[in-house]
Design an enzyme around this catalytic site. Structure first.
Site, mmCIF file in Angstrom:
data_model
loop_
_atom_site.group_PDB
_atom_site.id
_atom_site.type_symbol
_atom_site.label_atom_id
_atom_site.label_comp_id
_atom_site.label_asym_id
_atom_site.label_seq_id
_atom_site.Cartn_x
_atom_site.Cartn_y
_atom_site.Cartn_z
ATOM 1 N N SER A 244 0.791 -1.234 0.000
ATOM 2 C CA SER A 244 0.000 0.000 0.000
ATOM 3 C C SER A 244 0.822 1.282 0.000
ATOM 4 C CB SER A 244 -0.954 0.014 1.195
ATOM 5 O OG SER A 244 -0.240 0.023 2.413
ATOM 6 N N LYS A 289 -5.774 5.091 8.146
ATOM 7 C CA LYS A 289 -4.568 5.807 7.745
ATOM 8 C C LYS A 289 -4.787 7.323 7.770
ATOM 9 C CE LYS A 289 -2.744 1.905 5.214
ATOM 10 N NZ LYS A 289 -2.346 1.299 3.932
#
Length: 346
Positions: A244, A289
């Protein structure tokens, strides 16, 4: 007597409580637990030979913290939308050990780093050299056709007689088929070339794939090649796993390869996979996040836009930003070039 019993309870209550808590802590559940992790400054972990340091601003890699759930974490997760429980079957293959799972995550991170380097170097018109050896089969999905004819470690060289060099090319060549179709793969196994025919079927229900999606049954194929870069680049991410961070790796490397300061003094966090053609892809845990980036004081958060899909990471990130009341701006990104254009506009 009553006073004696009460005294005994007072005497033993803390040891009993500690034993109960330890029992709960070490009782595994069939779930993984995740929560917002850290935002790591990337110029601390990436260095391009000969790059000059620019004062002010940074790119940041955002992470989530994840581990096996126990009853304590299970209960704790009920009190925040950013502490999430994941059924083990969504993350782990059947009979996959902890070591195998971690190895798979680190392999994906390694592949992500290589692709990120390629995207950045080619965008910056720097020297990249390739030597290809095929697409490496790393994971075979139980109950699907490929497991009957392929083995871990096989290198796929051709699909229906047409050469392939990268995992992305393999995925593209295997798109558009229906259940019951077949393809012929040319593979290298233990130094010998051979042809195998493999069919297509639906994915197992526990993989949560779209109901109309079919495949041959390989997962996380790896482009087996040797790539050299000039100037050289070094990345040290320790035990961080998964793909990611691809977008943010690419941006940091590109920034070090080119003149000027692409961040313009801002703290720029973000997430998203990266393909060699520059496409930015979906990841898991976008909302978590956003929380990590906000805690680190980021000014901007770059999120995969996925061509405007209703359930895109960008929309997930926007909702999270609104929920936590951050001043951080969420920026939709489809391609690496769009990220560059946005940053140059600051």
């Amino acid at each position: 007597m009553k006073q004696t019993k009460q005294s005994n309870w007072i005497k033993w209550r803390w040891p009993i409580l500690i034993i109960l808590l330890l029992g709960l802590y070490f009782t595994p559940l069939p779930y993984y637990y995740s929560q917002p992790g850290d935002a790591l400054v990337l110029d601390d972990v990436i260095s391009v030979d000969g790059a000059s340091e620019e004062a002010g601003g940074s790119f940041m890699l955002t992470t989530i913290r994840m581990g096996k759930a126990n009853p304590i974490f299970y209960a704790w997760a009920q009190f925040s939308p950013y502490r999430i429980l994941h059924p083990e079957s969504q993350l782990r293959f059947e009979d996959e050990t902890d070591e195998e799972y971690q190895h798979r995550q680190l392999m994906m991170m390694t592949d992500s780093q290589e692709v990120a380097k390629i995207v950045a170097y080619e965008q910056a018109n720097k020297e990249v050299s390739y030597e290809y050896f095929g697409v490496l089969v790393t994971v075979l999905i139980e109950g699907m056709p490929a497991i009957e004819v392929l083995e871990q470690g096989d290198r796929i060289q051709q699909v229906n007689g047409e050469s392939i060099r990268t995992a992305d090319e393999l995925i593209d060549r295997l798109t558009g088929y229906e259940k019951g179709d077949n393809v012929t793969l040319t593979i290298e196994r233990e130094g010998e070339l051979m042809e195998v025919t493999v069919g297509f079927s639906h994915f197992p229900e526990e993989m949560n794939a779209p109901s109309d999606r079919v495949g041959i049954g390989i997962q996380a194929p790896v482009t087996d090649r040797e790539v050299t870069f000039n100037p050289d680049v070094h990345i040290d991410t320790s035990q961080i796993g998964g793909p990611s961070a691809g977008l943010m790796f690419s941006l940091e490397i590109y920034d070090q390869l080119t003149d000027g300061n692409l961040t313009k003094g801002y703290l720029v966090a973000g997430t998203g996979t990266i393909r060699e053609d520059g496409t930015v892809g979906r990841i898991g845990g976008a909302a978590q996040k956003v929380v990590a980036a906000d805690r680190a004081g980021a000014d901007y958060f770059l999120a995969p836009f996925e061509d405007g899909a209703d359930d895109s990471n960008y929309n997930e990130a926007v909702l999270a930003a609104e929920d936590i009341g951050t001043d951080m701006e969420i920026i939709p990104i489809n391609r690496f070039e769009e990220a560059i254009e946005f940053l140059e506009s600051l």
